[in-house]
Scaffold this motif. Structure first.
Motif, PDB file in Angstrom:
ATOM      1  N   GLN A  81      28.855 -33.060 -71.570  1.00  0.00           N
ATOM      2  CA  GLN A  81      27.501 -33.643 -71.629  1.00  0.00           C
ATOM      3  C   GLN A  81      27.543 -35.153 -71.395  1.00  0.00           C
ATOM      4  OE1 GLN A  81      25.875 -32.413 -75.523  1.00  0.00           O
ATOM      5  NE2 GLN A  81      24.190 -31.594 -74.316  1.00  0.00           N
ATOM      6  N   MET A  82      28.458 -35.788 -72.091  1.00  0.00           N
ATOM      7  CA  MET A  82      28.554 -37.254 -71.954  1.00  0.00           C
ATOM      8  C   MET A  82      28.888 -37.623 -70.506  1.00  0.00           C
ATOM      9  SD  MET A  82      30.689 -38.236 -75.395  1.00  0.00           S
ATOM     10  CE  MET A  82      30.484 -40.025 -75.341  1.00  0.00           C
ATOM     11  N   ALA A  83      29.770 -36.846 -69.884  1.00  0.00           N
ATOM     12  CA  ALA A  83      30.176 -37.137 -68.509  1.00  0.00           C
ATOM     13  C   ALA A  83      29.002 -36.961 -67.554  1.00  0.00           C
ATOM     14  CB  ALA A  83      31.335 -36.226 -68.109  1.00  0.00           C
ATOM     15  N   VAL A  84      28.187 -35.928 -67.795  1.00  0.00           N
ATOM     16  CA  VAL A  84      27.030 -35.700 -66.928  1.00  0.00           C
ATOM     17  C   VAL A  84      26.030 -36.847 -67.072  1.00  0.00           C
ATOM     18  CG1 VAL A  84      24.912 -34.332 -66.982  1.00  0.00           C
ATOM     19  CG2 VAL A  84      27.063 -33.248 -66.444  1.00  0.00           C
ATOM     20  N   VAL A  85      25.843 -37.295 -68.305  1.00  0.00           N
ATOM     21  CA  VAL A  85      24.925 -38.418 -68.537  1.00  0.00           C
ATOM     22  C   VAL A  85      25.413 -39.650 -67.776  1.00  0.00           C
ATOM     23  CG1 VAL A  85      24.118 -40.046 -70.303  1.00  0.00           C
ATOM     24  CG2 VAL A  85      24.062 -37.584 -70.750  1.00  0.00           C
ATOM     25  N   LEU A  86      26.713 -39.926 -67.890  1.00  0.00           N
ATOM     26  CA  LEU A  86      27.264 -41.115 -67.224  1.00  0.00           C
ATOM     27  C   LEU A  86      27.163 -40.975 -65.702  1.00  0.00           C
ATOM     28  CD1 LEU A  86      30.385 -41.588 -69.497  1.00  0.00           C
ATOM     29  CD2 LEU A  86      28.526 -43.244 -69.218  1.00  0.00           C
TER      30      LEU A  86
END
Ligand code: PEP
Ligand code: CO
Length: 456
Positions: free
Chosen positions: A99-104
């Motif tokens: 999730q964090m990677a997709v946000v970034l």
């Protein structure tokens, strides 16, 4: 020590055992050397956990981070546990990182290189060798690879059999991670399914859901244009790498193998390994071991590190100046970061070292709350990341990434965040065996804040 060579000087040829001639900090006091040696011999006959080619691929990915073309997201437990070991716990940690990677990636438009503190993060350096409770002193807990956390004399005796157990748990964890990341779970078409149950109704989750809908729309748009997303592997699988602090050098040596393709040695316990703040002595055993393995390596850099020390670390660990080989993980504390980091950025850049700079905003901001719990405040964590970005902006260098302690679970270990956790809440679900981790909501929140910093 007078007979030690100075780090700048020519070193003797490296082998996987040359670290043994040096002073090694933070090693367990194993009760029986012969039993330990037998265990290490067994481990050295076991299959490697990762392959040299994968480690080289991570070096190449990190090379893009060093060049300012990608961002490093490294995160996971402070210390993995033999007890909290299940498919659910692995999947939940992976979900948060995805999730964090997709946000970034989506918000800031930069590819995220994803590295877990997972599948091997079982050993902990300690500020004191002895823990005293109620007047009783026992050897400190050093991670499940070494001893047990229970406060009894028997539990605290280092047990070499734990090295074997750490190997097997790392193997099962990696196996599941490979299945999740290559077998459909990490498909961009499933971004909606990565949200944790307990996060679902929160503002961060709603923000994430809007982003996930935009991704759906983009995928539909591709199809409508006649492009078939199904034929693009990058949309269905992710490269997810493992890392840990390579603290217990006997274990790391036992998993070090010569690569049949290149003839070089790789520490096949993880894709990336790092040296902690307490073990980065230039003449000491950890630096000696790390200089000879082909993996991408990291070094923690705390507030006391001088520019000379950091330059020498660069020279010893990356004499070939290979982009992506060396990651400097700064962890100075929110108050010291901007002033502490700028001279280092300047010196390393002037020396022509192509390092990845990443920010560990956790370990310089730990304190003991009035309740007695070890904690960190979300604002200090964010503050250190902001200071890190400011320093890079001032020096014209690339703020390459973040290194965080997090979990997918609904724990209450770090203060603040959108839920505004306070000291009284820490007792509710404080499950970490070591340092306090961001929970799923706090992690997602942090990813949005970092994406905003990257955008600006
Ligand atoms: C850690 O990463 O858990 C740790 C102990 O960090 P440091 O070496 O920076 O103190
Ligand atoms: Co920690």
């Amino acid at each position: 020590m007078a007979d030690m060579p100075s780090p700048g000087a020519e070193r003797a040829p490296w082998t996987p055992t040359t670290w043994r001639d040096r002073h090694a900090e933070q090693q367990p006091e194993w009760p029986d050397e012969a039993v330990l040696d037998g265990t290490l011999k067994t481990l050295s006959s076991y299959p490697p956990l990762v392959f040299a080619g994968e480690a080289r691929q991570l070096t190449a990915d990190l090379g893009r981070v060093a060049a300012g073309e990608a961002f490093l997201l490294q995160g996971g437990d402070c210390a993995e546990s033999f007890e909290a070991f299940s498919a659910d716990s692995i999947r939940e940690r992976l979900k948060v990182i995805l999730q964090m990677a997709v946000v970034l990636t989506y918000s800031a438009g930069v590819p995220a290189v994803k590295v877990g503190r997972i599948a091997g993060q079982f050993a902990k350096p300690r500020s004191s060798a002895i823990e005293t409770v109620g007047g009783v002193g026992l050897p400190s807990f050093r991670g499940h690879m070494v001893n047990d956390i229970a406060f009894t004399a028997a539990a605290r005796v280092p047990d070499p059999q734990r090295l074997v157990e750490a190997y097997h748990q790392s193997a099962s964890t990696l196996n599941l991670l490979r299945a999740f990341t290559k077998g459909g779970f990490a498909d961009l078409g499933r971004v909606h399914q990565w949200t944790q149950e307990f996060v679902r109704s929160s503002p961060e989750a709603l923000r994430y859901e809007r982003l996930a809908q935009e991704i759906d729309r983009a995928l539909r748009f591709m199809r409508a244009c006649g492009l078939d997303p199904d034929t693009v592997p990058a949309l269905h699988e992710v490269d997810f790498y493992t890392s840990h602090e390579a603290l217990v050098l006997g274990y790391e040596e036992a998993l070090t193998r010569r690569d049949s393709l290149t003839g070089d040695f790789y520490d096949c316990s993880a894709h990336m390994i790092w040296i902690g703040e307490r073990t980065r002595g230039l003449d000491d055993a950890h630096v000696e071991f790390f200089r000879g393995v082909g993996n991408p390596v990291g070094v923690k850099v705390g507030p006391t590190a001088s520019t000379d020390e950091v330059l020498e670390l660069c020279e010893v660990l990356n004499p070939g100046r290979i982009p992506g080989r060396l990651t400097l993980i700064t962890r100075m504390g929110a108050d010291s970061i901007t002033d502490g980091l700028r001279p280092l950025l300047r010196a390393v850049t002037d020396a022509g070292h192509p390092v990845v700079w990443t920010c560990d905003p956790m370990h310089g901001n730990t304190f003991t709350a009035p309740s007695g719990k070890k904690t960190r405040h979300f604002d200090a964590i964010l503050g250190e990341i902001k200071g890190f970005f400011d320093a890079h902006a001032a020096e014209g260098t690339w703020p390459g990434g973040v290194h965080v302690e997090l979990t997918g679970d609904d724990v209450t270990e770090c203060l603040g965040g959108a839920e505004d956790l306070v000291d009284d809440d820490l007792g509710l679900r404080y499950e970490s065996m070591c340092d306090p981790r961001l929970n799923g909501r706090q992690s997602l929140d942090l990813a949005f804040r970092v994406a905003e910093l990257l955008q600006s």
